[in-house]
Scaffold this active site. Sequence first.
Site, PDB file in Angstrom:
ATOM      1  N   VAL A  16      38.055  45.014  43.806  1.00  0.00           N
ATOM      2  CA  VAL A  16      37.091  43.933  44.056  1.00  0.00           C
ATOM      3  C   VAL A  16      35.676  44.496  44.170  1.00  0.00           C
ATOM      4  O   VAL A  16      34.739  44.003  43.536  1.00  0.00           O
ATOM      5  CB  VAL A  16      37.473  43.161  45.350  1.00  0.00           C
ATOM      6  CG1 VAL A  16      36.360  42.206  45.771  1.00  0.00           C
ATOM      7  CG2 VAL A  16      38.779  42.404  45.136  1.00  0.00           C
ATOM      8  N   LEU A 155      39.301  37.034  41.869  1.00  0.00           N
ATOM      9  CA  LEU A 155      39.568  37.704  40.581  1.00  0.00           C
ATOM     10  C   LEU A 155      40.987  38.248  40.519  1.00  0.00           C
ATOM     11  O   LEU A 155      41.588  38.596  41.536  1.00  0.00           O
ATOM     12  CB  LEU A 155      38.554  38.819  40.325  1.00  0.00           C
ATOM     13  CG  LEU A 155      38.486  40.040  41.240  1.00  0.00           C
ATOM     14  CD1 LEU A 155      39.581  41.058  40.941  1.00  0.00           C
ATOM     15  CD2 LEU A 155      37.138  40.700  41.085  1.00  0.00           C
ATOM     16  N   GLU A 157      43.444  41.228  38.815  1.00  0.00           N
ATOM     17  CA  GLU A 157      43.368  42.520  38.152  1.00  0.00           C
ATOM     18  C   GLU A 157      43.766  42.337  36.689  1.00  0.00           C
ATOM     19  O   GLU A 157      44.611  41.516  36.362  1.00  0.00           O
ATOM     20  CB  GLU A 157      44.312  43.519  38.825  1.00  0.00           C
ATOM     21  CG  GLU A 157      43.802  43.928  40.182  1.00  0.00           C
ATOM     22  CD  GLU A 157      44.797  44.791  40.928  1.00  0.00           C
ATOM     23  OE1 GLU A 157      45.528  45.569  40.295  1.00  0.00           O
ATOM     24  OE2 GLU A 157      44.840  44.676  42.160  1.00  0.00           O
ATOM     25  N   LYS A 225      40.836  31.197  50.754  1.00  0.00           N
ATOM     26  CA  LYS A 225      41.336  32.357  50.005  1.00  0.00           C
ATOM     27  C   LYS A 225      42.842  32.552  50.189  1.00  0.00           C
ATOM     28  O   LYS A 225      43.610  32.616  49.230  1.00  0.00           O
ATOM     29  CB  LYS A 225      40.572  33.608  50.461  1.00  0.00           C
ATOM     30  CG  LYS A 225      41.206  34.922  50.081  1.00  0.00           C
ATOM     31  CD  LYS A 225      41.136  35.194  48.608  1.00  0.00           C
ATOM     32  CE  LYS A 225      42.009  36.354  48.240  1.00  0.00           C
ATOM     33  NZ  LYS A 225      41.662  37.029  47.050  1.00  0.00           N
ATOM     34  N   ALA A 273      59.198  32.287  35.785  1.00  0.00           N
ATOM     35  CA  ALA A 273      60.247  32.947  36.558  1.00  0.00           C
ATOM     36  C   ALA A 273      60.428  34.366  36.036  1.00  0.00           C
ATOM     37  O   ALA A 273      60.085  34.666  34.895  1.00  0.00           O
ATOM     38  CB  ALA A 273      61.542  32.160  36.418  1.00  0.00           C
ATOM     39  N   CYS A 281      47.938  41.871  46.463  1.00  0.00           N
ATOM     40  CA  CYS A 281      47.504  40.621  47.123  1.00  0.00           C
ATOM     41  C   CYS A 281      48.642  39.725  47.591  1.00  0.00           C
ATOM     42  O   CYS A 281      48.809  39.522  48.791  1.00  0.00           O
ATOM     43  CB  CYS A 281      46.585  39.845  46.196  1.00  0.00           C
ATOM     44  SG  CYS A 281      45.015  40.669  45.948  1.00  0.00           S
ATOM     45  N   LYS A 284      51.131  40.745  50.562  1.00  0.00           N
ATOM     46  CA  LYS A 284      50.522  40.899  51.885  1.00  0.00           C
ATOM     47  C   LYS A 284      49.771  39.643  52.325  1.00  0.00           C
ATOM     48  O   LYS A 284      49.677  39.355  53.509  1.00  0.00           O
ATOM     49  CB  LYS A 284      49.648  42.147  51.951  1.00  0.00           C
ATOM     50  CG  LYS A 284      48.270  42.017  51.403  1.00  0.00           C
ATOM     51  CD  LYS A 284      47.465  43.282  51.651  1.00  0.00           C
ATOM     52  CE  LYS A 284      46.156  43.239  50.900  1.00  0.00           C
ATOM     53  NZ  LYS A 284      45.270  42.127  51.254  1.00  0.00           N
ATOM     54  N   ARG A 349      51.006  48.930  43.113  1.00  0.00           N
ATOM     55  CA  ARG A 349      51.290  48.513  44.490  1.00  0.00           C
ATOM     56  C   ARG A 349      52.336  47.393  44.501  1.00  0.00           C
ATOM     57  O   ARG A 349      52.225  46.432  43.756  1.00  0.00           O
ATOM     58  CB  ARG A 349      50.000  48.038  45.178  1.00  0.00           C
ATOM     59  CG  ARG A 349      49.068  49.194  45.536  1.00  0.00           C
ATOM     60  CD  ARG A 349      47.788  48.705  46.145  1.00  0.00           C
ATOM     61  NE  ARG A 349      46.986  47.951  45.181  1.00  0.00           N
ATOM     62  CZ  ARG A 349      45.897  47.267  45.492  1.00  0.00           C
ATOM     63  NH1 ARG A 349      45.484  47.219  46.738  1.00  0.00           N
ATOM     64  NH2 ARG A 349      45.217  46.630  44.559  1.00  0.00           N
TER      65      ARG A 349
HETATM   66  C1  UDX Z   1      46.108  37.480  42.600  1.00  0.00           C
HETATM   67  C2  UDX Z   1      45.384  36.125  42.420  1.00  0.00           C
HETATM   68  O1  UDX Z   1      45.791  35.523  41.175  1.00  0.00           O
HETATM   69  C3  UDX Z   1      43.876  36.301  42.464  1.00  0.00           C
HETATM   70  O2  UDX Z   1      43.236  35.035  42.389  1.00  0.00           O
HETATM   71  C4  UDX Z   1      43.510  37.002  43.795  1.00  0.00           C
HETATM   72  O3  UDX Z   1      42.125  37.260  43.852  1.00  0.00           O
HETATM   73  C5  UDX Z   1      44.284  38.307  43.946  1.00  0.00           C
HETATM   74  O4  UDX Z   1      45.692  38.054  43.817  1.00  0.00           O
HETATM   75  P1  UDX Z   1      46.578  39.596  41.037  1.00  0.00           P
HETATM   76  O5  UDX Z   1      47.346  40.131  42.205  1.00  0.00           O
HETATM   77  O6  UDX Z   1      45.614  40.471  40.310  1.00  0.00           O
HETATM   78  O7  UDX Z   1      45.737  38.293  41.481  1.00  0.00           O
HETATM   79  O8  UDX Z   1      47.650  39.121  39.935  1.00  0.00           O
HETATM   80  P2  UDX Z   1      48.254  37.757  39.392  1.00  0.00           P
HETATM   81  O9  UDX Z   1      47.938  37.630  37.965  1.00  0.00           O
HETATM   82  O10 UDX Z   1      47.954  36.599  40.257  1.00  0.00           O
HETATM   83  O11 UDX Z   1      49.826  38.095  39.505  1.00  0.00           O
HETATM   84  C6  UDX Z   1      50.432  38.427  40.757  1.00  0.00           C
HETATM   85  C7  UDX Z   1      51.910  38.732  40.570  1.00  0.00           C
HETATM   86  O12 UDX Z   1      52.633  37.530  40.273  1.00  0.00           O
HETATM   87  C8  UDX Z   1      52.227  39.686  39.419  1.00  0.00           C
HETATM   88  O13 UDX Z   1      53.241  40.584  39.831  1.00  0.00           O
HETATM   89  C9  UDX Z   1      52.714  38.776  38.317  1.00  0.00           C
HETATM   90  O14 UDX Z   1      53.575  39.414  37.409  1.00  0.00           O
HETATM   91  C10 UDX Z   1      53.444  37.707  39.126  1.00  0.00           C
HETATM   92  N1  UDX Z   1      53.556  36.406  38.452  1.00  0.00           N
HETATM   93  C11 UDX Z   1      52.440  35.707  38.097  1.00  0.00           C
HETATM   94  C12 UDX Z   1      54.817  35.872  38.230  1.00  0.00           C
HETATM   95  O15 UDX Z   1      55.845  36.462  38.554  1.00  0.00           O
HETATM   96  N2  UDX Z   1      54.907  34.619  37.641  1.00  0.00           N
HETATM   97  C13 UDX Z   1      53.816  33.907  37.287  1.00  0.00           C
HETATM   98  O16 UDX Z   1      53.977  32.772  36.781  1.00  0.00           O
HETATM   99  C14 UDX Z   1      52.533  34.466  37.517  1.00  0.00           C
END
Ligand code: UDX
Length: 453
Positions: A16, A155, A157, A225, A273, A281, A284, A349
């Site tokens: 971030v 945001l 990643e 958030k 799924a 994120c 936690k 992570r």
């Molecule tokens: C997330 C939030 O989307 C973002 O807005 C916040 O600022 C930080 O946390 P991030 O952790 O980067 O972002 O990844 P994200 O794309 O949201 O995916 C999180 C996890 O969920 C990944 O392991 C992804 O594979 C999983 N996921 C996502 C699923 O299993 N199914 C889905 O439909 C979408």
Amino acid sequence: MSKSEVTVSVIGAGYVGLTTAVLLAEAGYTTYIIDINQARLQKIKEGRSFFYEDGIDPLIAHAVENKKLIPTDSYDESIPHSQVVFSCVGTPDNPDGSSNLTYVFSAAEQAGKLLKPGAVFVQKSTVPVGTGARVEETFVKLKKNVAYVSNPEFLREGTAISDTLYFDRIVAGGNDKKAVEQVMDLYKTIERHRDKITERAGLKVPEHQKGQYITTNRNSAELIKVTANAFLALKISFANSIAKLSDHTDADVLEVMDAVGADRRIGRAFLNAGRGYGGGCFPKDVSGLIASANEHGVELPIMTAASDVNDSMPGYIAEKAQVALGGSLPGKKVAVLGLAFKAGTSDVRRSPGVHIANLLVKNGAAVSAYDPQANQEAREDLHQKVSLYENWQDAVKDTDAIFITTEWPEFSKVGAKELRKLMDGTVVVDAMNMLDKNSIREAGLTYIGVGRS
Ligand code: UDX
């Protein structure tokens, strides 16, 4: 004050902090990026990031060369000159699931001593509701006349630059309305420069263009958030629960969710799924929200259930594969493709791929693994018996089963016939539901998805 005179500091060069800092610098603000990690600072000085993120390196290189982005480990060098200070430090979880705020308070305290009168301290770290009030007390104790603004980050990643430039919403909340406006102005400047920045980053302009600026109070901003992340995690666990039912009823969860998500009130996003959510994120933030609600005497059973469903997915998938392999894993050779917690990042992570690889070793399988970006990062978290390979072909050679655990585009191009030739056995576990099950079956392989009938 014109933007060229505004100096900004960003504490914490993580996902971030570094993204925020480089975009502020590219928008024209002199921006200090502060971190105690010398290796990270060195990489920034060399014009790159310590993590893999699409488009970030050219921006870092440009901003460092222009002296707009200044990496430093010194609060003395940066904070006293800054009108606005962003805190983007880590908030890991405690063993009981609550948020560990040690870094949040130590950053506020250290910066607080050096902030100039009238400066704005902006909290971007994800913190439980009520944390801002406690940080403000710290500033009162230090007898500092500074404003506090909560400005949570949304945001993702892998798409961090694009998400920040083409945001859905910027949220800022605080008691000092002028300070909140000052923070909003920084983002409006970034937005005005975004075409040029997008081009320099080598990224595509997304379809979505028009985001909202939402001004609220401090506590609402904090709660927005964690609520947003909790709801997205809930959607994923909901989809995974329906996937388990699909497995027992010959329905295909992909088709179910495509149709369910076509209802605009529901939406298709985050209903995929698979092996469940990981990363820095969601896990936690969910446990942090449950713990923070409990502190206020509120139970959130819906979130406890979401977390339990998520925890069950790696075991559920390993179990399905074990049954397909004849009931036991000792003596079996398997490959895990995908160690990053999602595609587009080298972050491991709470990675479900790493979890599944370790679980398979524990159950007696010989495990090989490959990730296009995260091999190095994953080594530390992987069981020492997991062998890492530099490409998927070597990893899957002579295996009885393979597991796809991250949706990297190169895995969607894996040809069923080539797999059949390379593997000894026939079991293909598509833990991301990303492969074409028919072509896998036509090649004589056994397709196992999550809720794919
Ligand atoms: C997330 C939030 O989307 C973002 O807005 C916040 O600022 C930080 O946390 P991030 O952790 O980067 O972002 O990844 P994200 O794309 O949201 O995916 C999180 C996890 O969920 C990944 O392991 C992804 O594979 C999983 N996921 C996502 C699923 O299993 N199914 C889905 O439909 C979408």
